[in-house]
Design an enzyme around this catalytic site. Structure first.
Site, short mmCIF file in Angstrom:
data_model
loop_
_atom_site.label_atom_id
_atom_site.label_comp_id
_atom_site.label_asym_id
_atom_site.label_seq_id
_atom_site.Cartn_x
_atom_site.Cartn_y
_atom_site.Cartn_z
NE ARG A 1 -28.74 31.58 -3.14
CZ ARG A 1 -30.07 31.71 -3.09
NH1 ARG A 1 -30.65 32.26 -2.03
NH2 ARG A 1 -30.82 31.28 -4.07
CB SER B 1 -24.86 29.54 -8.91
OG SER B 1 -25.94 28.90 -9.57
CD GLU C 1 -24.54 30.99 -4.35
OE1 GLU C 1 -25.12 30.05 -3.78
OE2 GLU C 1 -24.95 31.51 -5.39
#
Length: 363
Positions: free
Chosen positions: A168, A249, A352
């Site tokens: 990520r 998320s 994130e």
């Protein structure tokens, strides 16, 4: 204003940014310049950089949290949307909707992107975050990325080695000095899906983990799974599903050492929390952030009816705007959840999305 001389660029004043983000939260920008071609985007960015003007670069708005008081700023809206296919290569301009890229690839009989179906946002954001889901990530298929270096004005294609993809993340994530203009993907011309690595998806498809199958079947299964978790953006303005008003998320799945994993297992066992979901990772063991959040006492829908910001009722890892939330509300909820997971498991979750003008305090 040099940017006003770039032909075709739309300039608007006092623009609300909330409708341009999937969280549906944002300040009112002083002005916004919308670039519908790559040439416009390059011209505007070069001009505004030369003017030393503070900028917010915005495309799909799906993975960004904007502070409530970010008002005195100029927004450059990335709206170049062309997608081209040449053999097994798909090139997408930065403003193309990501799911349109997936659909286009499948329409041309190309496999490899199907596990990433239904992810909101733009193509240009995908290499920045190394976007991924259901056992796949864009680093698996990206061949090169066209970049504009705002510091030098250079426009060039970068290799995947230069981008330093990680879980990520990439070298692009923490700076807006380099802007994505286009992304090129190398896909499976035989029309096979990528190996189905994610256990939940393999079960839904009735295949063994690691097998390949029809990519259209994979897309359908992924969309069903995402919809069931409130992870497909709801387009209905009259009857919105607030579980979809999120950045997806909010925390990444933490990668921990084997010693930390054994410690988490002991804590879970002592609490009667059941086995700890885990996956092998190059640097240790990857844990499921959603599982940690729920086992730390933050169930789906926390803190309950009436809260302006709450966890999704379908997926505990999504922090949602119930219609009237501010960025401060969302960040307060994120801080509470993060502190709770740290207190129970000793694991510090990492956000994130990109946080602009707001900070998630360290517990």
């Amino acid at each position: 204003m040099a940017s006003s001389h770039v032909a075709g660029v739309e300039i608007a004043e006092a623009v609300p940014l909330a409708p341009l983000t999937t969280l549906r939260i944002g300040p009112v920008a002083r002005r916004m310049l919308t670039c519908t071609s790559t040439e416009q985007l390059i011209g505007v960015l070069r001009a505004l950089t030369a003017d030393d003007e503070p900028l917010l670069i915005l495309a799909g708005g799906s993975n960004v949290v904007l502070a409530d008081d970010l008002t005195d700023l100029t927004v450059v809206r990335i709206a170049n949307t062309e997608i081209t296919v040449d053999g097994d290569r798909v090139r997408a301009e930065a403003g193309a909707l990501w799911d349109d890229v997936v659909v286009t690839s499948l329409a041309h009989g190309l496999g490899g992107l199907e596990c990433l179906s239904g992810i909101p946002g733009s193509a240009g954001a995908t290499p920045v975050q190394n976007v991924g889901a259901y056992g796949a990530e864009v680093a698996d298929t990206i061949t090169r990325v066209r970049l504009l270096d705002r510091r030098t004005g250079e426009d060039r294609w970068a290799t995947t080695e230069e981008l330093r993809f990680g879980y990520r993340t990439s070298v692009l994530k923490h700076s807006d000095a380099v802007i994505v203009l286009e992304v090129e993907f190398g896909l499976d011309a035989a029309g096979r899906s990528a190996p189905v690595r994610y256990r939940e998806l393999a079960t839904a498809l009735g295949v063994e983990p690691g097998e390949r199958t029809d990519p259209l079947r994979v897309r359908d299964a992924v969309l069903r799974l995402r919809t069931g978790k409130g992870m497909v953006v709801d387009p209905d303005p009259d009857h919105p599903d607030h579980d979809t008003w999120s950045v997806g998320s909010f925390f990444t799945n933490p990668v921990v050492t084997h010693a930390d994993f054994e410690r988490v297992e002991r804590i879970a066992r002592d609490a009667g929390a059941g086995p700890v979901p885990n996956y092998p990772a190059p640097d240790g063991v990857k844990l499921a952030a959603g599982w940690l959040v729920e086992r730390a006492g933050f169930g789906k829908g926390y803190p309950g009816e009436g809260a302006r910001a709450r966890l999704s009722t379908k997926h505990a890892l999504a922090l949602t705007n119930r219609g009237q939330a501010t960025t401060a509300d969302v960040m307060a909820l994120a801080g509470t959840v993060r502190a709770g997971v740290l207190d129970v498991f000793g694991i510090e979750l990492t956000p994130e999305p990109i946080l602009l003008g707001c900070v998630l305090s360290v517990p």
